[in-house]
Write an enzyme that holds these catalytic residues in place. Structure first.
Site, mmCIF file in Angstrom:
data_model
loop_
_atom_site.group_PDB
_atom_site.id
_atom_site.type_symbol
_atom_site.label_atom_id
_atom_site.label_comp_id
_atom_site.label_asym_id
_atom_site.label_seq_id
_atom_site.Cartn_x
_atom_site.Cartn_y
_atom_site.Cartn_z
ATOM 1 N N TYR A 1 5.328 -6.086 -15.092
ATOM 2 C CA TYR A 1 4.515 -4.947 -14.646
ATOM 3 C C TYR A 1 5.101 -3.602 -15.076
ATOM 4 O O TYR A 1 4.441 -2.576 -14.914
ATOM 5 C CB TYR A 1 4.295 -4.991 -13.135
ATOM 6 C CG TYR A 1 3.210 -5.973 -12.703
ATOM 7 C CD1 TYR A 1 3.350 -7.336 -12.938
ATOM 8 C CD2 TYR A 1 2.066 -5.539 -12.052
ATOM 9 C CE1 TYR A 1 2.368 -8.238 -12.538
ATOM 10 C CE2 TYR A 1 1.079 -6.432 -11.648
ATOM 11 C CZ TYR A 1 1.241 -7.789 -11.893
ATOM 12 O OH TYR A 1 0.260 -8.672 -11.505
ATOM 13 N N VAL B 1 0.734 -0.481 -9.424
ATOM 14 C CA VAL B 1 1.071 0.117 -10.715
ATOM 15 C C VAL B 1 0.040 -0.201 -11.799
ATOM 16 O O VAL B 1 -0.054 0.497 -12.801
ATOM 17 C CB VAL B 1 2.480 -0.330 -11.176
ATOM 18 C CG1 VAL B 1 2.475 -1.795 -11.642
ATOM 19 C CG2 VAL B 1 3.028 0.587 -12.253
ATOM 20 N N HIS C 1 -11.632 -0.939 0.250
ATOM 21 C CA HIS C 1 -11.602 -1.862 -0.895
ATOM 22 C C HIS C 1 -12.928 -1.734 -1.649
ATOM 23 O O HIS C 1 -14.001 -1.820 -1.025
ATOM 24 C CB HIS C 1 -11.403 -3.280 -0.377
ATOM 25 C CG HIS C 1 -11.074 -4.272 -1.446
ATOM 26 N ND1 HIS C 1 -11.932 -4.561 -2.491
ATOM 27 C CD2 HIS C 1 -9.982 -5.051 -1.634
ATOM 28 C CE1 HIS C 1 -11.369 -5.485 -3.261
ATOM 29 N NE2 HIS C 1 -10.193 -5.793 -2.779
ATOM 30 N N GLU D 1 -1.798 -7.506 1.966
ATOM 31 C CA GLU D 1 -3.080 -6.840 2.255
ATOM 32 C C GLU D 1 -3.676 -7.325 3.580
ATOM 33 O O GLU D 1 -4.265 -6.548 4.333
ATOM 34 C CB GLU D 1 -4.062 -7.094 1.110
ATOM 35 C CG GLU D 1 -5.377 -6.347 1.248
ATOM 36 C CD GLU D 1 -6.214 -6.470 -0.022
ATOM 37 O OE1 GLU D 1 -6.109 -5.575 -0.879
ATOM 38 O OE2 GLU D 1 -6.959 -7.469 -0.141
#
Ligand code: UDP
Ligand code: MN
Length: 327
Positions: free
Chosen positions: A99, A185, A206, A276
């Site tokens: 990432y 990110v 969301h 989450e």
């Protein structure tokens, strides 16, 4: 005078009228000896008590937290008010293993759109400090690389963010910044994201669920998990990819989520959407003081560009999940 400074940290405010020359910003003395306090004047359209700023969206939760949509705020007023606090905003981002490849676009786009005109500390958590790109930063902004170990499973990488943010709140964030913004990110800023998002505790709708009924939210539905939410409860489905608040509130949130995940682990259960799911349980019990609309988390590839969104501010960068999550 705070309003009239020049330079990057206090850009010119077009709607501001300077105090007439010669009188200065300090109290001008009248012959009577009474002080007349002169303050700069900001000119902007009057808010009208009978005219809603948006008619097509909910802009206030039932617990009176603003839901932030384009058209509901005046950024010049917010910037001036924020500047008086003279504080720094921290942006935490995790770039573990592959990432790190997302960092360049993330940081470059943040320099263009994130908290422009304010002091920002980027906190990059990574196991590959040598691969953090050198991105030129504006005045008043710095990048702090925090080396942390990588977990093997991507679910653990994602879940351990809570623990690490919580640790660093106590160790350095409390001393260095007033607010923390915690972001994924694999994203880029494509329009303004500024102080309108800041509040003691904020979460983001969301993009896949802002129109959905609560029964359809992908909350953790097993009562054995600490993240459990039954079908008849729930306000919104918040996305784990953008939340934040004051350092003390983010400390409370991340510590609680970390502890809940450890309790789940001890009970051999893992919530369906990991951190989450726990974020959603926390924000159900601790109502956020601000909610960001999906302008602040969008995936154009997946969802197009519906008219209700006047701006797409922070958007997903397409990725191949399997490839990027492999070692
Ligand atoms: N992450 C990371 N390395 C990994 C997996 C995840 O740094 O190997 C971090 C990264 O900040 C990422 C976040 O955890 O944005 C959440 O994971 P991901 O974006 O893959 O979840 P998704 O947005 O696809 O649900
Ligand atoms: Mn992501």
């Amino acid at each position: 005078m705070v309003f009239l400074g020049t330079g990057v940290l206090s850009p010119r405010i077009p709607m501001l009228e300077a105090t007439p020359e010669g009188e200065g910003s300090k109290a001008a003395r009248k012959p009577t000896g009474l002080q007349v306090v002169k303050s700069p004047r900001m000119l902007y359209p009057q808010p009208k008590a009978l005219t809603p700023s948006r008619k097509d969206v909910l802009d206030l939760t039932p617990w009176l937290a603003p839901i932030v949509w384009e058209g509901t705020f005046n950024i010049d007023i917010l910037n001036e008010q924020f500047r008086l606090q003279n504080v720094t905003v921290g942006l935490t981002v995790f770039a573990i293993k592959k990432y790190v490849a997302f960092l360049k676009l993330f940081l470059e786009s943040a320099e263009e759109h994130f908290m422009v005109g304010h002091r920002v500390n980027y906190y990059i958590f990574t196991d590959r400090p040598a691969q953090v790109p050198r991105v030129p930063l504006r005045e008043g902004r710095r990048l702090v690389v925090l080396e942390v170990p990588a977990a093997a499973r991507w679910q653990d990488v994602s879940m351990r963010c809570m623990e690490m943010i919580s640790d660093f709140c106590a160790r350095r964030f409390l001393k260095e910044v007033a607010f923390l913004v915690c972001a994924d990110v694999d994203m880029r800023f494509r329009d303004h994201v500024g102080v309108e998002i800041l509040s003691p505790l904020f979460g983001t709708l969301h993009p896949g669920f802002y129109k959905a009924a609560r029964e359809a939210f992908t909350y953790e539905r097993r009562p054995q998990s600490q993240a459990y939410i039954p079908p008849d409860q729930g306000d919104f489905y918040y996305m784990g990819a953008l939340f934040g608040g004051s350092v003390s509130e983010v400390h409370r949130l991340t510590t609680a989520c970390h502890q809940a995940m450890m309790a789940d682990r001890a009970n051999a259960i893992e919530a369906v959407w990991h951190d989450e799911s726990h974020l959603n349980r926390y924000l159900l019990d601790h109502k956020p003081t601000k909610v960001l609309s999906p302008e602040y988390l969008w995936d154009e590839q997946l969802l197009g560009w519906p008219g209700v969104l006047k701006k797409l501010r922070f958007v997903a960068v397409p990725k191949n999940h399997q490839e990027i999550r492999s070692r």
